[in-house]
Scaffold this active site. Structure first.
Site, PDB file in Angstrom:
ATOM      1  N   CYS A  87      -0.372  -5.678   2.143  1.00  0.00           N
ATOM      2  CA  CYS A  87      -1.482  -4.900   2.096  1.00  0.00           C
ATOM      3  C   CYS A  87      -1.998  -4.654   3.528  1.00  0.00           C
ATOM      4  O   CYS A  87      -2.481  -5.861   3.916  1.00  0.00           O
ATOM      5  CB  CYS A  87      -2.526  -5.315   1.258  1.00  0.00           C
ATOM      6  SG  CYS A  87      -4.032  -4.348   1.019  1.00  0.00           S
ATOM      7  N   CYS A 139      -0.293   1.972   6.180  1.00  0.00           N
ATOM      8  CA  CYS A 139      -0.773   1.462   4.831  1.00  0.00           C
ATOM      9  C   CYS A 139       0.618   1.350   3.881  1.00  0.00           C
ATOM     10  O   CYS A 139       1.302   2.062   4.103  1.00  0.00           O
ATOM     11  CB  CYS A 139      -1.622   2.490   4.037  1.00  0.00           C
ATOM     12  SG  CYS A 139      -2.026   2.067   2.239  1.00  0.00           S
TER      13      CYS A 139
END
Length: 261
Positions: free
Chosen positions: A74, A183
């Site tokens: 992440c 992302c």
């Protein structure tokens, strides 16, 4: 710690599966445990303190299950919490950062676009990385609502296509030739992005580089699984298991388990 122990990965949801796929392709004999904290997604809108707290909770869960290392799959958690995680735990960590360096070194127009979460773009680690390329025109764009739509499985919705168009059109108009996906959720949108941006614009994400770095760290710590045994893969989620199953496909769908962690 045995080299046969699994590699742990966690994300705020399903985005890190894009990293898991690259990892599994490069290291097919490594077993893995994937943690999708869907209940608390997206991390990109949370405070640094909350991101550190959630990341520590996820790492605790993975270590309890014997993980020999953890991939923070992440971008937001990496840029806000990995320093604290490395100080708190005595296992190797691999982080995910926007792949600015390869884009910056290869751009011909000296203009690159970065699509990322607010948490990543506002982080100290990201600002430090960008500061090395002040000679370039770096267009930063927050991908508002994209993570939530992906978490809902709305990859083909008109809403997500309209949002992408809103975010990408100004970058195209500014003559970018590289688009960095900051992302881990966003690689699932590459087909939709390709419909919007010209073919000459190259898209870069972190998946392959993370897989290679994982292999290097395993070798350095004598943790690479060389047993040749069939690998085992478990996927835990605390919400929306159906989206995780869809992205993994039928081969691994039965390995997805709902648990409240």
């Amino acid at each position: 710690m045995s080299s046969k122990n699994p590699i742990g990965l966690f994300d705020s949801g399903v985005g890190g599966i894009s990293i898991w796929k690259e990892l599994h392709q490069l290291l097919p004999h490594e077993s893995t445990i994937y943690l999708a904290d869907n209940k608390n997604a997206p991390y990109g809108q949370k405070s640094k303190e909350d991101i550190i707290r959630l990341s520590s909770k996820n790492v605790d869960y993975l270590i309890e299950r014997g993980c020999k290392m953890v991939i923070v799959a992440c971008n937001t958690a990496t840029t806000n919490a990995i320093k604290e995680l490395r100080a708190q735990y005595d296992i190797p960590f691999i982080g995910i950062e926007p792949a600015i360096k390869p884009a910056a070194s290869q751009t011909k127009t000296e203009t690159i676009g970065i699509l990322a979460t607010k948490g990543t773009l506002n982080s100290e680690l990201f600002h430090k990385a960008v500061s090395n390329y002040k000679h370039l025109n770096i267009i930063e764009q927050v991908g508002y609502n994209l993570v939530q739509l992906i978490e809902n499985g709305d990859l083909e919705s008109e809403e997500i296509k309209e949002l992408l168009k809103t975010y990408l059109d100004p970058m195209v108009a500014a003559n970018m030739d590289y688009l960095v996906l900051g992302c881990t959720h966003y690689p699932f949108l590459i087909p939709q992005i390709r419909e919007i941006i010209p073919h000459h614009i190259k898209i870069i994400d972190s998946g392959e580089a993370v897989a290679k770095q994982t292999k290097n760290i395993l070798e350095q710590n004598d943790l690479l699984n060389t047993s040749g045994e069939v690998s085992q893969h478990l996927f835990y989620t605390n919400s929306k298991a159906n989206v995780l199953k869809k992205l993994l496909g039928p081969e691994y769908a039965e390995n997805v388990m709902f648990t409240d962690f």
